[in-house]
Design an enzyme around this catalytic site. Sequence first.
Site, PDB file in Angstrom:
ATOM      1  CD1 TRP A 177     -13.005 107.337  -2.985  1.00 38.87           C
ATOM      2  CD2 TRP A 177     -14.756 108.469  -3.669  1.00 38.87           C
ATOM      3  NE1 TRP A 177     -14.651 107.257  -1.865  1.00 38.87           N
ATOM      4  CE2 TRP A 177     -14.660 108.337  -2.924  1.00 38.87           C
ATOM      5  CE3 TRP A 177     -14.885 109.319  -5.346  1.00 38.87           C
ATOM      6  CZ2 TRP A 177     -16.451 108.681  -2.326  1.00 38.87           C
ATOM      7  CZ3 TRP A 177     -16.253 109.829  -4.732  1.00 38.87           C
ATOM      8  CH2 TRP A 177     -17.071 109.792  -3.629  1.00 38.87           C
ATOM      9  CG  ASN A 178     -13.976 113.658  -3.766  1.00 38.17           C
ATOM     10  OD1 ASN A 178     -12.775 113.055  -3.470  1.00 38.17           O
ATOM     11  ND2 ASN A 178     -14.617 114.569  -2.514  1.00 38.17           N
ATOM     12  CE  LYS A 201      -4.330 104.624   0.173  1.00 37.61           C
ATOM     13  NZ  LYS A 201      -4.903 104.277  -0.665  1.00 37.61           N
ATOM     14  N   PRO A 202      -3.379 106.958  -3.619  1.00 34.29           N
ATOM     15  CG  PRO A 202      -3.218 105.822  -6.158  1.00 34.29           C
ATOM     16  CD  PRO A 202      -1.663 105.631  -4.818  1.00 34.29           C
ATOM     17  CB  ALA A 203      -9.222 106.953  -3.781  1.00 37.97           C
ATOM     18  N   GLY A 254      -9.397 112.762   3.182  1.00 36.89           N
ATOM     19  CA  GLY A 254     -10.067 111.354   3.257  1.00 36.89           C
ATOM     20  C   GLY A 254     -11.256 111.782   4.580  1.00 36.89           C
ATOM     21  CB  SER A 255     -13.800 109.952   6.253  1.00 36.02           C
ATOM     22  OG  SER A 255     -12.845 108.626   6.116  1.00 36.02           O
ATOM     23  CD  GLU A 276      -7.528 120.439   3.746  1.00 32.11           C
ATOM     24  OE1 GLU A 276      -6.283 121.192   3.888  1.00 32.11           O
ATOM     25  OE2 GLU A 276      -9.001 120.700   4.234  1.00 32.11           O
ATOM     26  CG  LEU A 277      -9.903 114.958   8.152  1.00 33.78           C
ATOM     27  CD1 LEU A 277     -10.270 115.185  10.389  1.00 33.78           C
ATOM     28  CD2 LEU A 277      -9.397 113.697   7.531  1.00 33.78           C
ATOM     29  CB  CYS A 310     -14.791 117.239   1.336  1.00 36.44           C
ATOM     30  SG  CYS A 310     -13.845 119.074   0.492  1.00 36.44           S
ATOM     31  CD  GLU A 407     -18.119 114.670   4.016  1.00 40.71           C
ATOM     32  OE1 GLU A 407     -18.352 113.579   4.628  1.00 40.71           O
ATOM     33  OE2 GLU A 407     -18.210 115.354   3.550  1.00 40.71           O
TER      34      GLU A 407
HETATM   35  N1  LIG Z   1     -11.400 118.606   2.895  1.00 43.58           N
HETATM   36  C1  LIG Z   1     -11.025 118.057   2.083  1.00 43.58           C
HETATM   37  O1  LIG Z   1     -10.487 118.660   1.472  1.00 43.58           O
HETATM   38  C2  LIG Z   1     -11.476 117.088   1.429  1.00 43.58           C
HETATM   39  C3  LIG Z   1     -11.368 116.897   0.256  1.00 43.58           C
HETATM   40  C4  LIG Z   1     -12.186 115.178  -0.313  1.00 43.58           C
HETATM   41  C5  LIG Z   1     -12.615 113.983   0.273  1.00 43.58           C
HETATM   42  N2  LIG Z   1     -12.759 114.256   2.113  1.00 43.58           N
HETATM   43  C6  LIG Z   1     -13.610 114.088   2.601  1.00 43.58           C
HETATM   44  O2  LIG Z   1     -12.967 112.147   1.440  1.00 43.58           O
HETATM   45  C7  LIG Z   1     -13.915 111.767   2.228  1.00 43.58           C
HETATM   46  C8  LIG Z   1     -14.727 110.508   0.895  1.00 43.58           C
HETATM   47  O3  LIG Z   1     -13.163 110.333   0.451  1.00 43.58           O
HETATM   48  P1  LIG Z   1     -13.174 108.264   0.128  1.00 43.58           P
HETATM   49  O4  LIG Z   1     -14.483 108.054   0.418  1.00 43.58           O
HETATM   50  O5  LIG Z   1     -11.466 108.095  -0.298  1.00 43.58           O
HETATM   51  O6  LIG Z   1     -12.978 108.739   2.612  1.00 43.58           O
HETATM   52  P2  LIG Z   1     -11.440 107.207   3.438  1.00 43.58           P
HETATM   53  O7  LIG Z   1     -11.359 108.038   4.303  1.00 43.58           O
HETATM   54  O8  LIG Z   1     -12.425 106.338   2.827  1.00 43.58           O
HETATM   55  O9  LIG Z   1     -10.059 107.196   1.784  1.00 43.58           O
HETATM   56  C9  LIG Z   1      -9.546 108.290   1.749  1.00 43.58           C
HETATM   57  C10 LIG Z   1      -7.581 107.899   1.491  1.00 43.58           C
HETATM   58  O10 LIG Z   1      -7.946 106.647   2.957  1.00 43.58           O
HETATM   59  C11 LIG Z   1      -7.586 105.465   2.098  1.00 43.58           C
HETATM   60  N3  LIG Z   1      -7.433 104.877   3.866  1.00 43.58           N
HETATM   61  C12 LIG Z   1      -8.542 103.960   4.163  1.00 43.58           C
HETATM   62  N4  LIG Z   1      -8.371 103.701   5.105  1.00 43.58           N
HETATM   63  C13 LIG Z   1      -7.420 103.665   5.614  1.00 43.58           C
HETATM   64  C14 LIG Z   1      -6.232 103.585   6.666  1.00 43.58           C
HETATM   65  N5  LIG Z   1      -6.751 102.382   7.778  1.00 43.58           N
HETATM   66  N6  LIG Z   1      -4.972 103.435   6.412  1.00 43.58           N
HETATM   67  C15 LIG Z   1      -4.562 104.647   5.811  1.00 43.58           C
HETATM   68  N7  LIG Z   1      -4.847 104.878   4.329  1.00 43.58           N
HETATM   69  C16 LIG Z   1      -6.827 104.714   4.473  1.00 43.58           C
HETATM   70  C17 LIG Z   1      -8.088 105.596   1.185  1.00 43.58           C
HETATM   71  O11 LIG Z   1      -7.568 104.150   0.659  1.00 43.58           O
HETATM   72  C18 LIG Z   1      -8.298 106.678   0.099  1.00 43.58           C
HETATM   73  O12 LIG Z   1      -6.796 107.018  -0.364  1.00 43.58           O
HETATM   74  C19 LIG Z   1     -15.414 112.691   2.547  1.00 43.58           C
HETATM   75  O13 LIG Z   1     -15.476 111.843   4.351  1.00 43.58           O
HETATM   76  C20 LIG Z   1     -14.990 113.761   2.140  1.00 43.58           C
HETATM   77  O14 LIG Z   1     -15.537 115.093   2.963  1.00 43.58           O
HETATM   78  C21 LIG Z   1     -12.413 115.656   2.364  1.00 43.58           C
HETATM   79  O1  LIG Z   2     -13.950 117.258  -2.018  1.00 41.32           O
HETATM   80  C1  LIG Z   2     -13.292 118.289  -1.525  1.00 41.32           C
HETATM   81  C2  LIG Z   2     -11.964 119.155  -2.738  1.00 41.32           C
HETATM   82  O2  LIG Z   2     -11.748 119.847  -1.805  1.00 41.32           O
HETATM   83  C3  LIG Z   2     -13.514 119.716  -3.463  1.00 41.32           C
HETATM   84  S1  LIG Z   2     -12.426 120.840  -4.164  1.00 41.32           S
HETATM   85  O3  LIG Z   2     -12.049 121.441  -3.431  1.00 41.32           O
HETATM   86  O4  LIG Z   2     -13.277 122.426  -3.606  1.00 41.32           O
HETATM   87  O5  LIG Z   2     -13.189 121.137  -5.286  1.00 41.32           O
END
Ligand SMILES: NC(=O)c1ccc[n+]([C@@H]2O[C@H](COP(=O)([O-])OP(=O)(O)OC[C@H]3O[C@@H](n4cnc5c(N)ncnc54)[C@H](O)[C@@H]3O)[C@@H](O)[C@H]2O)c1
Ligand SMILES: O=C[C@H](O)CS(=O)(=O)O
Length: 503
Positions: A177-178, A201-203, A254-255, A276-277, A310, A407
């Site tokens: 979502w961020n 699938k978006p958040a 995501g996470s 990308e975590l 992230c 984090e």
């Molecule tokens: N490395 C990167 O480029 C990057 C970029 C942005 C965010 N992030 C990380 O993402 C996290 C924050 O984003 P968030 O809260 O949306 O993360 P999240 O992992 O909770 O959710 C990410 C996505 O995964 C989906 N999801 C959640 N549980 C799932 C499951 N069991 N099966 C399938 N899909 C599922 C969510 O609906 C969402 O679309 C932070 O840890 C951040 O560091 C990393």
């Molecule tokens: O949250 C992580 C994204 O990758 C941010 S950015 O790519 O640095 O804008």
Amino acid sequence: MPGDAKHPRRMETRQERDQKRMKLSNQSLFQQKAYINGQWTDADDGATFDVVNPATGAVLGRVPRMGAAETDRAIQAAKGAQAGWAAKTAKERADILMRWHDLMVEATEDLAQMMTAEQGKPLREARGEVAYAASFLRWFAEEARRVYGQTIPGHQADKRLMVIKQPVGVVAAITPWNFPAAMLTRKAGPALAAGCAMVAKPAEDTPFTALALAQLAEAAGVPAGVFNVVTGEPETIGATLTHSGDVRKLTFTGSTQVGRLLMRQSADTVKKISLELGGNAPFLVFDDADVDAAVDGAIASKFRNAGQTCVCANRVLVQDRIYDQFVEKLAAKAGALRVGPGTEDATDIGPLINQAALEKVQSHLHDATAKGAEMVAGRGHDGLEGTYFAPTVLAGATREMQFFREETFGPLAPVVRFSDDMEGVALANDTEFGLASYAFVRDLGRVYRIAEALESGIVGINTGLFSTEVAPFGGIKQSGLGREGAHQGIEEYLEEKYICLQI
Ligand SMILES: NC(=O)c1ccc[n+]([C@@H]2O[C@H](COP(=O)([O-])OP(=O)(O)OC[C@H]3O[C@@H](n4cnc5c(N)ncnc54)[C@H](O)[C@@H]3O)[C@@H](O)[C@H]2O)c1
Ligand SMILES: O=C[C@H](O)CS(=O)(=O)O
């Protein structure tokens, strides 16, 4: 709309009412249906879930709560479109991606309004994200035409050897979502450029931006089935995508916790995978640094998107001799940042995405102060409503506090003191994460020694901002697998084929 006896007032539809909340000029961008095989569609049972504005708590609208059956249809739509899309020339795919880019840029204000409404970031950051997101479409439109193969000197006189590159096949993308636009185009750009069809699938917090991008993709001429967006139960949709043998690639942002789960679920069908975590970025300031530049870098890295990126500085590590000076300057600048709704021009720090996010940042603050840290700027959520959290700086932070291991994902800047360079680097690397690191340091030898010693996929030297489509973005250790952006980004969606020809 006023009415009279001859013309009774027509009741607003729910869509018209919801659209008003977003103040869009192009109302077709506001879609409350999922997009499968070129059709805007509801869940089979009509179920929906609300999408809430984090700044106001108001319901912005609702989207379908889809499950396995709808996801399966999206996978089959992508599978049916895959061959035709791959058969187009690279230039044909590039031209469509460039039209998608141009339409995104034209829709900047509407997309920014939508993003601020559903995610909360200040409008100027949202406009910046639209430009950043569009840049991946332009970049990979260009990269599409440079997917080169190889010829290899034969190992026998009657053999001719070559290597060609072909699209991996149907791609599943799950995004956070961020950065609801950029994290999607950072995947859809290279995937479509390589000749792959995608199910995204978006958040659940931020589906409208993804659906608007689907509307623009349709307008740009992306054929039905090539780009699909499903909304609904993450666990169910994720299980369907990862267990399907027709999906040949999973790309997830995501996470780390969810990334591990999806990696396990993808193993049975041996999918190609990009992750990308999560991060836990150290922000090192050495005693020969330009302190003012380091403070500006810390502000930029720590407080972008209210600390919800992230690559945000998660642990600020400052060398003894300049510690007090740095803390004083950082506190002054952080204290001057303005908290408020993203729709107000004066706002620097918008609301956190939801209550759970606020509670996590509060837990890090309370844990740190309970263990001796001192608030030298901001007071967290004190005196604020909703999910707002004031930019807060902590002095006297230590590695024994919760923020050091986890984090934070919020506008909390704990500052830890270190003595010599080795201790600083050891503290920086004392984490299972390895996405981004930062170091403010001027001696050239020190720059190289520190940059090479830091355990992360990205290192910012004397800068708090480095994100661009032209460079490879990604983590090591438990921050991910693979890279996005740069030339590397398209390789994630290609398979190599070795052809040995007997002549
Ligand atoms: N490395 C990167 O480029 C990057 C970029 C942005 C965010 N992030 C990380 O993402 C996290 C924050 O984003 P968030 O809260 O949306 O993360 P999240 O992992 O909770 O959710 C990410 C996505 O995964 C989906 N999801 C959640 N549980 C799932 C499951 N069991 N099966 C399938 N899909 C599922 C969510 O609906 C969402 O679309 C932070 O840890 C951040 O560091 C990393
Ligand atoms: O949250 C992580 C994204 O990758 C941010 S950015 O790519 O640095 O804008």
